[in-house]
Design a protein around this motif. Structure first.
Motif, PDB file in Angstrom:
ATOM      1  N   VAL A 195      -9.337 -12.809  -3.034  1.00 62.93           N
ATOM      2  CA  VAL A 195      -9.506 -11.707  -2.087  1.00 62.93           C
ATOM      3  C   VAL A 195      -8.171 -11.340  -1.435  1.00 62.93           C
ATOM      4  O   VAL A 195      -7.825 -10.165  -1.305  1.00 62.93           O
ATOM      5  CB  VAL A 195     -10.562 -12.070  -1.014  1.00 62.93           C
ATOM      6  N   VAL A 196      -7.398 -12.350  -1.033  1.00 66.23           N
ATOM      7  CA  VAL A 196      -6.087 -12.087  -0.437  1.00 66.23           C
ATOM      8  C   VAL A 196      -5.175 -11.413  -1.461  1.00 66.23           C
ATOM      9  O   VAL A 196      -4.423 -10.489  -1.135  1.00 66.23           O
ATOM     10  CB  VAL A 196      -5.455 -13.381   0.119  1.00 66.23           C
ATOM     11  N   GLY A 197      -5.251 -11.845  -2.720  1.00 70.29           N
ATOM     12  CA  GLY A 197      -4.474 -11.206  -3.785  1.00 70.29           C
ATOM     13  C   GLY A 197      -4.865  -9.741  -3.954  1.00 70.29           C
ATOM     14  O   GLY A 197      -4.003  -8.872  -4.139  1.00 70.29           O
ATOM     15  N   ALA A 252      -2.499  -6.456  -3.360  1.00 69.61           N
ATOM     16  CA  ALA A 252      -2.355  -5.430  -4.388  1.00 69.61           C
ATOM     17  C   ALA A 252      -2.724  -4.046  -3.853  1.00 69.61           C
ATOM     18  O   ALA A 252      -2.058  -3.057  -4.166  1.00 69.61           O
ATOM     19  CB  ALA A 252      -3.222  -5.784  -5.601  1.00 69.61           C
ATOM     20  N   MET A 253      -3.773  -3.979  -3.031  1.00 72.09           N
ATOM     21  CA  MET A 253      -4.178  -2.690  -2.464  1.00 72.09           C
ATOM     22  C   MET A 253      -3.115  -2.147  -1.507  1.00 72.09           C
ATOM     23  O   MET A 253      -2.850  -0.947  -1.463  1.00 72.09           O
ATOM     24  CB  MET A 253      -5.524  -2.832  -1.740  1.00 72.09           C
ATOM     25  N   ALA A 254      -2.480  -3.034  -0.758  1.00 70.83           N
ATOM     26  CA  ALA A 254      -1.491  -2.587   0.227  1.00 70.83           C
ATOM     27  C   ALA A 254      -0.113  -2.327  -0.385  1.00 70.83           C
ATOM     28  O   ALA A 254       0.601  -1.421   0.046  1.00 70.83           O
ATOM     29  CB  ALA A 254      -1.376  -3.627   1.344  1.00 70.83           C
ATOM     30  N   TYR A 255       0.276  -3.136  -1.405  1.00 68.62           N
ATOM     31  CA  TYR A 255       1.652  -3.065  -1.906  1.00 68.62           C
ATOM     32  C   TYR A 255       1.760  -2.860  -3.416  1.00 68.62           C
ATOM     33  O   TYR A 255       2.841  -3.013  -3.982  1.00 68.62           O
ATOM     34  CB  TYR A 255       2.400  -4.353  -1.517  1.00 68.62           C
ATOM     35  N   GLY A 256       0.650  -2.571  -4.074  1.00 69.32           N
ATOM     36  CA  GLY A 256       0.685  -2.350  -5.514  1.00 69.32           C
ATOM     37  C   GLY A 256       0.338  -3.607  -6.284  1.00 69.32           C
ATOM     38  O   GLY A 256       0.313  -4.713  -5.747  1.00 69.32           O
ATOM     39  N   SER A 257       0.100  -3.425  -7.594  1.00 69.59           N
ATOM     40  CA  SER A 257      -0.385  -4.550  -8.407  1.00 69.59           C
ATOM     41  C   SER A 257       0.636  -5.673  -8.548  1.00 69.59           C
ATOM     42  O   SER A 257       0.268  -6.801  -8.859  1.00 69.59           O
ATOM     43  CB  SER A 257      -0.798  -4.045  -9.790  1.00 69.59           C
ATOM     44  N   THR A 258       1.900  -5.389  -8.326  1.00 69.57           N
ATOM     45  CA  THR A 258       2.914  -6.445  -8.343  1.00 69.57           C
ATOM     46  C   THR A 258       3.466  -6.635  -6.931  1.00 69.57           C
ATOM     47  O   THR A 258       4.638  -6.995  -6.746  1.00 69.57           O
ATOM     48  CB  THR A 258       4.063  -6.105  -9.314  1.00 69.57           C
ATOM     49  N   GLY A 259       2.610  -6.403  -5.936  1.00 67.20           N
ATOM     50  CA  GLY A 259       3.028  -6.440  -4.535  1.00 67.20           C
ATOM     51  C   GLY A 259       3.521  -7.794  -4.081  1.00 67.20           C
ATOM     52  O   GLY A 259       3.108  -8.832  -4.585  1.00 67.20           O
ATOM     53  N   GLU A 260       4.443  -7.735  -3.152  1.00 68.43           N
ATOM     54  CA  GLU A 260       4.976  -8.947  -2.545  1.00 68.43           C
ATOM     55  C   GLU A 260       5.313  -8.614  -1.101  1.00 68.43           C
ATOM     56  O   GLU A 260       5.857  -7.551  -0.811  1.00 68.43           O
ATOM     57  CB  GLU A 260       6.240  -9.378  -3.297  1.00 68.43           C
TER      58      GLU A 260
END
Length: 197
Positions: A116-118, A122-130
């Motif tokens: 869920v956190v992942g 991903a929703m906030a910063y994209g699929s490769t979000g960091e």
């Protein structure tokens, strides 16, 4: 991934008579409920110091002990008006530290929470979000908004929220009852930004 939890005392009982004195604490440590008991009598044999964990079937399971021979002579002989906490608190704290050393290493974030956190990252910063969460971010989040809750819903979704006060019906019912609407009103009255909470 392991989480750090601090024990929270939820109940404490002290008692003293001419023949014995006792200290008992119930604490929460992450998802665990722990009972610490220290009992001092006139003679060595009946004395004990132990910490137990409440199991899923609501039974106390012994986790650690401290043999009375190690502390009996360092504690006062029982009498009715003894300061129980000053005599036994250090022993109780030592037992709880040992419990913490054992259990915290065993408290891992469940896989579905990581998923869920992942998904949120991903929703906030994209699929490769960091994104780095700094100590200041954590401090700000704890001081603003309601408590953080992750609530599993019946449809398989998970509600992550800081938008509700501790006694909101939504949190108290684990998502079964709707919010009574007072949470957002309280945030706006306090000058908070509900969207950021």
């Amino acid at each position: 991934m392991n989480m750090q939890f601090s024990p929270t005392v939820v109940d404490e009982y002290v008692n003293a008579t001419e023949g014995y004195y006792t200290l008992m604490r119930i604490l929460h440590l992450g998802p665990h409920t722990v009972r610490v008991r220290v009992h001092r009598e006139v003679e060595l044999e009946p004395c004990f110091a132990a910490a137990e964990v409440l199991s899923a079937d609501m039974a106390w399971t012994l986790l650690v002990t401290h043999h009375p021979e190690c502390w009996f002579d360092r504690t006062a002989t029982p009498f009715k008006h003894i300061n129980v906490k000053s005599e036994l608190e250090q022993l109780a704290d030592g037992l709880m530290q040992r419990v913490q050393d054992i259990l915290v290493k065993a408290i891992a974030i469940p896989e579905h929470v990581l998923d869920v956190v992942g998904a949120m990252l991903a929703m906030a910063y994209g699929s490769t979000g960091e994104h780095v969460i700094t100590p200041d971010d954590v401090k700000w989040a704890k001081a603003n908004g309601g408590p953080f809750r992750a609530i599993d819903r019946r449809d398989g979704s998970v509600l992550l929220t800081k938008a509700h006060r501790c006694d909101c019906p939504l949190l108290a019912s684990e998502g079964d009852d709707p919010c009574d609407g007072k949470c957002q009103a309280a945030a706006q009255a306090a000058g908070g930004d509900p969207s950021r909470n």
